[in-house]
Design an enzyme around this catalytic site. Structure first.
Site, short mmCIF file in Angstrom:
data_model
loop_
_atom_site.label_atom_id
_atom_site.label_comp_id
_atom_site.label_asym_id
_atom_site.label_seq_id
_atom_site.Cartn_x
_atom_site.Cartn_y
_atom_site.Cartn_z
N HIS A 71 -6.95 -5.63 2.10
CA HIS A 71 -5.84 -5.08 2.88
C HIS A 71 -5.30 -6.18 3.79
O HIS A 71 -6.09 -6.88 4.44
CB HIS A 71 -6.32 -3.94 3.79
CG HIS A 71 -6.84 -2.74 3.09
ND1 HIS A 71 -6.07 -1.62 2.88
CD2 HIS A 71 -8.04 -2.46 2.55
CE1 HIS A 71 -6.78 -0.69 2.27
NE2 HIS A 71 -8.00 -1.18 2.05
N ASP B 299 0.85 -1.20 0.00
CA ASP B 299 0.00 0.00 0.00
C ASP B 299 0.88 1.24 0.00
O ASP B 299 1.89 1.31 0.72
CB ASP B 299 -0.92 -0.01 1.23
CG ASP B 299 -2.09 0.95 1.09
OD1 ASP B 299 -3.23 0.47 1.00
OD2 ASP B 299 -1.84 2.18 1.06
N ILE B 300 0.48 2.23 -0.79
CA ILE B 300 1.28 3.46 -0.93
C ILE B 300 1.23 4.29 0.35
O ILE B 300 2.11 5.12 0.59
CB ILE B 300 0.77 4.27 -2.15
CG1 ILE B 300 1.84 5.16 -2.71
CG2 ILE B 300 -0.49 5.05 -1.84
CD1 ILE B 300 1.52 5.73 -4.09
N ASN C 19 -12.88 -3.22 2.32
CA ASN C 19 -13.86 -2.16 2.52
C ASN C 19 -14.83 -2.15 1.33
O ASN C 19 -14.41 -2.32 0.19
CB ASN C 19 -13.15 -0.81 2.62
CG ASN C 19 -12.21 -0.74 3.82
OD1 ASN C 19 -12.52 -1.29 4.88
ND2 ASN C 19 -11.07 -0.10 3.66
N GLY D 192 -15.77 2.68 3.63
CA GLY D 192 -14.48 3.35 3.48
C GLY D 192 -13.72 2.93 2.24
O GLY D 192 -12.49 3.09 2.17
N GLN D 193 -14.44 2.45 1.22
CA GLN D 193 -13.76 2.04 -0.02
C GLN D 193 -13.46 3.27 -0.88
O GLN D 193 -14.37 4.03 -1.21
CB GLN D 193 -14.65 1.06 -0.80
CG GLN D 193 -13.99 0.52 -2.07
CD GLN D 193 -14.88 -0.47 -2.82
OE1 GLN D 193 -16.05 -0.66 -2.47
NE2 GLN D 193 -14.32 -1.09 -3.84
N SER D 194 -12.18 3.43 -1.23
CA SER D 194 -11.80 4.59 -2.06
C SER D 194 -11.38 4.19 -3.46
O SER D 194 -11.30 5.04 -4.34
CB SER D 194 -10.68 5.38 -1.37
OG SER D 194 -9.53 4.60 -1.23
N HIS E 6 -10.22 -5.30 -3.39
CA HIS E 6 -8.88 -5.45 -2.83
C HIS E 6 -8.99 -5.83 -1.37
O HIS E 6 -9.91 -5.42 -0.66
CB HIS E 6 -8.03 -4.19 -3.00
CG HIS E 6 -8.69 -2.93 -2.51
ND1 HIS E 6 -9.66 -2.28 -3.22
CD2 HIS E 6 -8.50 -2.21 -1.37
CE1 HIS E 6 -10.05 -1.21 -2.54
NE2 HIS E 6 -9.37 -1.15 -1.41
P1 5GP Z 1 -9.67 1.48 0.22
O1 5GP Z 1 -9.67 2.85 0.84
O2 5GP Z 1 -10.39 1.47 -1.10
O3 5GP Z 1 -10.11 0.39 1.13
O4 5GP Z 1 -8.15 1.13 -0.05
C1 5GP Z 1 -7.45 1.67 -1.12
C2 5GP Z 1 -5.98 1.62 -0.74
O5 5GP Z 1 -5.22 1.81 -1.91
C3 5GP Z 1 -5.57 2.70 0.26
O6 5GP Z 1 -5.04 2.10 1.42
C4 5GP Z 1 -4.53 3.52 -0.51
O7 5GP Z 1 -3.46 3.94 0.31
C5 5GP Z 1 -4.07 2.56 -1.58
N1 5GP Z 1 -3.66 3.21 -2.81
C6 5GP Z 1 -4.31 4.21 -3.47
N2 5GP Z 1 -3.65 4.52 -4.60
C7 5GP Z 1 -2.56 3.71 -4.64
C8 5GP Z 1 -1.47 3.58 -5.58
O8 5GP Z 1 -1.38 4.26 -6.60
N3 5GP Z 1 -0.53 2.63 -5.29
C9 5GP Z 1 -0.60 1.85 -4.17
N4 5GP Z 1 0.38 0.97 -3.99
N5 5GP Z 1 -1.60 1.96 -3.27
C10 5GP Z 1 -2.56 2.87 -3.51
#
Ligand code: 5GP
Ligand code: ZN
Length: 112
Positions: A100, A29-30, A85, A91-93, A98
């Site tokens: 975590h 994760d970034i 998420n 909290g899905q962005s 995916h």
């Molecule tokens: P969500 O918020 O959808 O559950 O998780 C999305 C995750 O993707 C977040 O933890 C965010 O830090 C990670 N993320 C978003 N953009 C990128 C990216 O370009 N590269 C990587 N490695 N992780 C990303």
């Protein structure tokens, strides 16, 4: 489709990979929320866990087996958490399924 994780799966956007095979990709994760924080995605686009059906049983088994193997390799003998998420309240962005994987610290419960 304009999907960030489809582009990462295709190698069009770089990522730091832990593991890859024909069906899935694991990458860091970034914005890590724990000392070890990686994501596991199917290469095939699926919007979220809300779109899963019984047809995805073998994919999900494979995802969890790979997570268990990677966590064992990374020395997560104290445990780890797998989270997916779903939607705004979840909290899905990123709109590509995916998982975590968070480890190497004691994680609070319940989550916020
Ligand atoms: P969500 O918020 O959808 O559950 O998780 C999305 C995750 O993707 C977040 O933890 C965010 O830090 C990670 N993320 C978003 N953009 C990128 C990216 O370009 N590269 C990587 N490695 N992780 C990303
Ligand atoms: Zn996608």
């Amino acid at each position: 489709m304009d999907c960030l994780f489809c582009k990462i799966a295709a190698g069009e956007i770089p990522s730091t990979k832990l593991y890859e095979d024909g069906t899935l990709l694991a990458f860091y994760d970034i914005e890590p929320q724990a000392p070890l924080h990686f994501l596991v995605i199917p290469k095939q686009h699926i919007d979220s866990a809300a779109a899963l059906t019984e047809q995805d049983a073998s994919l999900l088994g494979h995802i969890y087996a790979v997570i268990a193997r990677l966590c064992a390799e990374q020395g997560c003998e104290n445990g780890y958490r797998v989270v997916t998420n779903v939607g705004r309240d979840g909290g899905q962005s990123v709109g590509h399924l995916h998982f975590h994987v968070l480890a190497k610290r004691s994680l609070a419960w319940p989550p916020g």
